[in-house]
Design a protein around this motif. Structure first.
Motif, PDB file in Angstrom:
ATOM      1  N   LEU A  74      36.251  67.487 -10.669  1.00  0.00           N
ATOM      2  CA  LEU A  74      34.900  67.052 -11.040  1.00  0.00           C
ATOM      3  C   LEU A  74      34.226  68.079 -11.960  1.00  0.00           C
ATOM      4  CD1 LEU A  74      33.514  65.573  -7.688  1.00  0.00           C
ATOM      5  CD2 LEU A  74      34.355  64.342  -9.689  1.00  0.00           C
ATOM      6  N   ARG A  75      34.418  69.377 -11.662  1.00  0.00           N
ATOM      7  CA  ARG A  75      33.818  70.416 -12.504  1.00  0.00           C
ATOM      8  C   ARG A  75      34.349  70.336 -13.937  1.00  0.00           C
ATOM      9  NH1 ARG A  75      35.012  75.019 -14.690  1.00  0.00           N
ATOM     10  NH2 ARG A  75      37.137  74.955 -13.862  1.00  0.00           N
ATOM     11  N   GLN A 102      35.718  67.744 -15.407  1.00  0.00           N
ATOM     12  CA  GLN A 102      35.236  66.517 -16.039  1.00  0.00           C
ATOM     13  C   GLN A 102      33.774  66.657 -16.469  1.00  0.00           C
ATOM     14  OE1 GLN A 102      35.998  63.455 -13.138  1.00  0.00           O
ATOM     15  NE2 GLN A 102      38.170  63.259 -13.714  1.00  0.00           N
ATOM     16  N   ARG A 103      32.967  67.321 -15.620  1.00  0.00           N
ATOM     17  CA  ARG A 103      31.548  67.498 -15.955  1.00  0.00           C
ATOM     18  C   ARG A 103      31.392  68.377 -17.199  1.00  0.00           C
ATOM     19  NH1 ARG A 103      30.279  68.961 -11.431  1.00  0.00           N
ATOM     20  NH2 ARG A 103      30.360  71.226 -11.688  1.00  0.00           N
ATOM     21  N   GLU A 104      32.143  69.475 -17.252  1.00  0.00           N
ATOM     22  CA  GLU A 104      32.045  70.363 -18.412  1.00  0.00           C
ATOM     23  C   GLU A 104      32.526  69.672 -19.678  1.00  0.00           C
ATOM     24  OE1 GLU A 104      34.188  73.867 -17.469  1.00  0.00           O
ATOM     25  OE2 GLU A 104      32.677  74.659 -16.075  1.00  0.00           O
ATOM     26  N   GLU A 105      33.603  68.900 -19.562  1.00  0.00           N
ATOM     27  CA  GLU A 105      34.093  68.184 -20.734  1.00  0.00           C
ATOM     28  C   GLU A 105      33.084  67.142 -21.200  1.00  0.00           C
ATOM     29  OE1 GLU A 105      37.841  66.605 -19.576  1.00  0.00           O
ATOM     30  OE2 GLU A 105      38.944  68.463 -19.955  1.00  0.00           O
ATOM     31  N   ALA A 106      32.430  66.468 -20.238  1.00  0.00           N
ATOM     32  CA  ALA A 106      31.424  65.475 -20.611  1.00  0.00           C
ATOM     33  C   ALA A 106      30.220  66.139 -21.285  1.00  0.00           C
ATOM     34  CB  ALA A 106      30.977  64.686 -19.374  1.00  0.00           C
ATOM     35  N   GLN A 107      29.797  67.310 -20.751  1.00  0.00           N
ATOM     36  CA  GLN A 107      28.680  68.028 -21.357  1.00  0.00           C
ATOM     37  C   GLN A 107      29.025  68.492 -22.771  1.00  0.00           C
ATOM     38  OE1 GLN A 107      27.902  71.116 -18.541  1.00  0.00           O
ATOM     39  NE2 GLN A 107      26.727  69.794 -17.147  1.00  0.00           N
ATOM     40  N   GLN A 146      28.991  65.522 -25.023  1.00  0.00           N
ATOM     41  CA  GLN A 146      27.623  65.098 -25.296  1.00  0.00           C
ATOM     42  C   GLN A 146      26.938  66.047 -26.272  1.00  0.00           C
ATOM     43  OE1 GLN A 146      26.180  62.324 -24.277  1.00  0.00           O
ATOM     44  NE2 GLN A 146      24.299  62.817 -25.402  1.00  0.00           N
TER      45      GLN A 146
END
Length: 456
Positions: A286-287, A289-294, A297
């Motif tokens: 999850l971490r 994926q979150r960093e990649e999404a940020q 974005q």
């Protein structure tokens, strides 16, 4: 009638018919019909010319005792002929031609049944069997079964047994005793040798039966000259009313309970460990994926506001350049030291680098100030700001995705860097559909500013 008597006297009496009509036998000594065994000498005086009948599955053994030992002749069935010297070559060569003409010769005839299978039942009374894990408790065990055998090698059988004193009852008892010893030994050692718990002996009858067969067949054959066709352990019985069985079951129950508890605890720990590892892995996924999404974005925002990002970057470059200029004096790049006996400190390369960096910084600062002054000059004398100049902004397709909008200046820079080509699809408000950038009148000039590709 007198002639018949004379002929019979000359030939030694009436001829005999040597055959075995016993319904069930293993070894049977021939004697004349109607005469009990041992009541007449005729059973030991065989006449040449008597008929011999040996059925299939039988063998007739002629035994002749001589001073030098015992001579034997074997006639295998089926056979139905008159006894002649050619039938019994061994005996005839010893007795000689003098016995021709019907004269009797001393011999005994035994019939051996090769077809009959003898079954011997055996029963071993209770004996103690110990579990190697709990050697303090003896468990009474009894065994019952049947062994089946027959004679296949009659010559070997005769070597091991005296035909004249053979007793089937005694023979069966000898085999029964031998089998019982081997069965008792196999059952006693089964817990230690074959890892069979004592309390499970009853349910392991087939396995123990195979163990006994493998150990006993060769021994019985070598000792008694018979071939075992099968060993059938009918039952293995445990005395469940004995103190040994009761105590063993109590101890086993406690050990089993503790073993189950330990195994359960180990299983629970394994489950918890697996859940913890999965949770840690899931949190890490999850971490990431979150960093990649940020990051994605952030890049999307930069592309959507490319002009502001460019201005901001230029300002950063200007600041860095100003700081670099401030430190140029520290390195002595522009100093010219001519002292008393000192070496010249002039560094042309450093000075040129400083001038180039200063020029770049000056251009960036000048561009930024020009934008600020241009904005301030737009105010009229009345102090009222005019409306902003309309700017054309286009959306472009990059990697199959719509991005933007971008102004003309940004599109020009993108065309220079190769991010925008004449075949790229663009669209802005007022256009009916997407169109190639090279075909839009407003955008044609930005491609003319792009230098052609370097020739190879």
């Amino acid at each position: 009638m007198s002639i018949l008597r004379k002929n019979n006297a000359r030939k030694g009496g009436f001829m005999d018919e040597i055959r075995c009509d016993e319904p069930s036998y293993l070894i049977w000594k021939w004697h004349p019909s109607g005469v009990k065994l041992g009541e007449s000498n005729r059973e030991n005086s065989i006449r040449w010319g008597s008929s011999l009948r040996v059925k299939d599955g039988e063998v007739a053994v002629f035994v002749y005792t001589q001073r030098n030992g015992i001579i034997q002749d074997f006639i295998e069935g089926p056979f139905d002929q008159t006894i002649q010297t050619k039938n019994l070559p061994v005996i005839a060569s010893i007795i000689g031609i003098a016995y021709e003409g019907g004269t009797p010769f001393q011999a005994e005839v035994y019939f051996i049944n090769l077809a009959r299978i003898i079954q011997v039942r055996f029963a071993i009374p209770f004996f103690d069997v110990y579990d190697p894990r709990f050697s303090d408790f003896g468990i009474p065990v009894a065994v019952r079964g049947t062994i089946s055998f027959k004679i296949t090698d009659y010559r070997e059988f005769i070597k091991l047994h005296k035909l004249n004193s053979f007793s089937l009852d005694d023979f069966q008892k000898q085999i029964r005793d031998a089998v019982s010893r081997h069965v008792k030994d196999a059952v006693t050692n089964a817990p230690a040798t074959n890892n069979i718990p004592v309390v499970q002996l009853e349910s392991k009858t087939a396995q123990i039966n195979d163990i006994i067969e493998s150990k006993i067949i060769n021994h019985i054959n070598e000792t008694f000259g018979v071939t075992i066709s099968s060993i059938d352990i009918g039952a293995i019985e445990i005395d469940k009313t004995s103190d040994g069985y009761t105590n063993l079951m109590a101890v086993t129950r406690d050990v089993t309970y503790m073993t189950v508890q330990a195994q359960t605890a180990a299983n629970i720990k394994n489950i918890h460990d697996m859940q913890r590892i999965k949770a840690e892995n899931y949190a890490e996924v999850l971490r990431i994926q979150r960093e990649e999404a940020q990051y994605a974005q952030h890049k999307q925002t930069q592309m959507s506001n490319f002009a502001a990002f460019q201005t901001e970057t230029q300002a950063d470059v200007g600041i860095a350049g100003a700081q670099a200029l401030g430190k140029m004096g520290e390195s002595g790049a522009g100093n010219l030291n001519i002292g008393n006996g000192g070496a010249a400190g002039f560094n042309p390369a450093a000075m040129m680098a400083g001038m180039a960096l200063g020029g770049a910084v000056g251009q960036n600062i000048a561009g930024t100030m020009n934008n600020i002054l241009s904005g301030s000059n737009q105010h009229n004398s009345l102090g009222i700001a005019p409306p902003p100049v309309p700017i054309s902004s286009y959306y472009i397709v990059i990697n199959g995705q719509s991005t933007g909008p971008f102004d003309i200046q940004t599109l020009t820079q993108m065309a220079s860097s190769g991010q925008l080509a004449q075949k790229s699809l663009v669209w802005k408000n007022g256009m009916a559909e997407w169109a190639e950038a090279g075909g839009v009148e407003e955008l044609k000039h930005i491609f003319s500013q792009t230098p052609p590709s370097i020739p190879k």
